[in-house]
Design an enzyme around this catalytic site. Sequence first.
Site, short mmCIF file in Angstrom:
data_model
loop_
_atom_site.label_atom_id
_atom_site.label_comp_id
_atom_site.label_asym_id
_atom_site.label_seq_id
_atom_site.Cartn_x
_atom_site.Cartn_y
_atom_site.Cartn_z
N ASP A 1 0.83 -1.19 0.00
CA ASP A 1 0.00 0.00 0.00
C ASP A 1 0.87 1.26 0.00
OD1 ASP A 1 -2.84 0.88 0.41
OD2 ASP A 1 -2.00 1.84 2.19
N GLU B 1 1.58 -0.42 -5.05
CA GLU B 1 0.60 0.63 -5.36
C GLU B 1 1.38 1.94 -5.38
OE1 GLU B 1 -3.24 3.08 -3.76
OE2 GLU B 1 -1.60 2.51 -2.45
C1 NOJ Z 1 -4.57 2.97 -0.63
C2 NOJ Z 1 -5.70 2.02 -0.52
O1 NOJ Z 1 -5.98 1.46 -1.78
C3 NOJ Z 1 -6.88 2.80 0.04
O2 NOJ Z 1 -8.05 2.03 0.02
C4 NOJ Z 1 -6.53 3.25 1.43
O3 NOJ Z 1 -7.55 4.10 1.92
C5 NOJ Z 1 -5.22 4.03 1.46
N1 NOJ Z 1 -4.19 3.43 0.68
C6 NOJ Z 1 -4.72 4.15 2.87
O4 NOJ Z 1 -4.24 2.92 3.32
#
Ligand code: NOJ
Length: 555
Positions: A201, A243
């Site tokens: 993440d 991500e």
């Molecule tokens: C990215 C995630 O995809 C999202 O759903 C989340 O709110 C944020 N990161 C914080 O972890």
Amino acid sequence: MISDLWYKNAIIYCLSVGTYMDANGDGVGDFRGLARRLDYLHGLGVTAIWLMPFQTSPHRDDGYDVSDYYSVDPRYGTLGDFVDFTHGAKQRGIRVLIDLVVNHTSDQHPWFKEARRDPDSKYRDWYVWSKKKPGHANTGMVFPGVQKTTWTYDDQARAYYFHRFYEFQPDLNTSHPEVQAEILKIMGFWIQLGVCGFRMDAVPFVIGTKGPKVRKPKEQYDMLRSFREFLQWRQGDCIVLAEANVLPETDMEYFGDDGDRMHMMFNFQVNQHLFYALAAADTRPLVKAMKATKPRPATAQWGQFLRNHDELDLGRLTQEQRQTVFRAFGPEESMQLYERGIRRRLAPMLGGDRRRIELAYSLLFTLPGTPVIRYGDELGMGDELSLKERNCARTPMQWSDEPHGGFTKHDKPVYPVISAGPYGFEHVNAAIQRRHPDSLLNWTERIIRMRKEVPEIGWGDFAVIPMRNSAILVMRYDWRNNSVLFVHNFDAEPHEIAFATGAEGEHGDVLVNLLGTEHSKAGDDGKHHLVIEGYGYRWYRVGGLDYLLRRTDIG
Ligand code: NOJ
């Protein structure tokens, strides 16, 4: 060897355990329910599952606020249930990736509680503090319109703490060696329980410098190498899928020049331009995005996707392009989010138009990379816009027309199942679609099956064949003395087109249709001439079906 780098040609299916199937009847999905659905996933043909966060959490951001990294949230079951599930997946040849959310913890995590309570605690330095409110505290919010600041005062700590996301998600001080060591320990723990990788993440924030004086964070790319090294040493086939919504010029920093950093990244650049192409029937910016994201080490791979659990972020489009996408797919304010995106699911965005849905999926499966599909999209599930922020696209899986879509026997599921209307579980569900040969579910299963027989996409080199008509995208992939070619028409109108395959040798004269019976033979001018229907798509193999006999072992 193809299998060693399995992620180069995987089919990844993303789901959240809480909305998949509730086996113990408490109104929320759990690992026992999910394990019972593995045969469905196996039948669909997916080769990997990406599980959204399932660790113990107060659930203020759908689990992206973890309060214990070494546990399963009791609502989803136990560690034992988790291992049963990973074992079941392994038996079926399905790999399991899990979310690794270590940019921040929940404010209910014992580390943070300890850190705010005791300035001398070792955990104090695991977070990011400031005595005074930093001047730029009202900048850099990830959720504009909902999140007001990135620095919040904590009465107990008598200091401000930094949070890139919501105020209940304090950022970990990821530059701290002990925090880094803990991240590796978390990965090691889950590997031991059967996982094959991590969807990491918020990677740019994990590696960015943090602090009250940091206005423009500096990425510490070396951290990425140390994550990878650790994984590779512990378990060779374990990967990180990052991500990182970054600009193409920094892609190689994330992959590493020698392929020594992230194995995979989501391709946000292509994603946003893909939606523009669908909205405007103009493929030029998409082609630009594909070319800009082409450079990558041989061992690295893109994760291509259409929609995920977040809003469709359109922040990288021009103002005009963004407005075009808004007008086409999210015209009402209630459909938009965070001043940059659309919060709907794929099917309603495309007006439930089967031709457009197939076009979008055909593209996803033929873009350079590994496709990542979202649970329920194989059925054309809808959204529930009355739910707040991104929750509208996170409703339970619709299994049948039984109460609550067969998701739970509880009277009141924690997350409401979409009921009534064109996307209600009464009409849109897996049981009905299984019975109809032409359903979207069966179409998806067939396209996945074909995609697996076209390793050229994951492994090969792609070329976009120049077309004068910007509504048409023609792509060719070459790999091991074989080529495949794909045609997509983004326009509602049919188009007459002509193109030369550009493939070497005499094979280019024949295009064998992989999904239908209309093959194509080049005319005297050496070009293929065809009429492609509105929103039509074609998958061709260049040359004959003796391709496996022709395939070379290397190159
Ligand atoms: C990215 C995630 O995809 C999202 O759903 C989340 O709110 C944020 N990161 C914080 O972890």
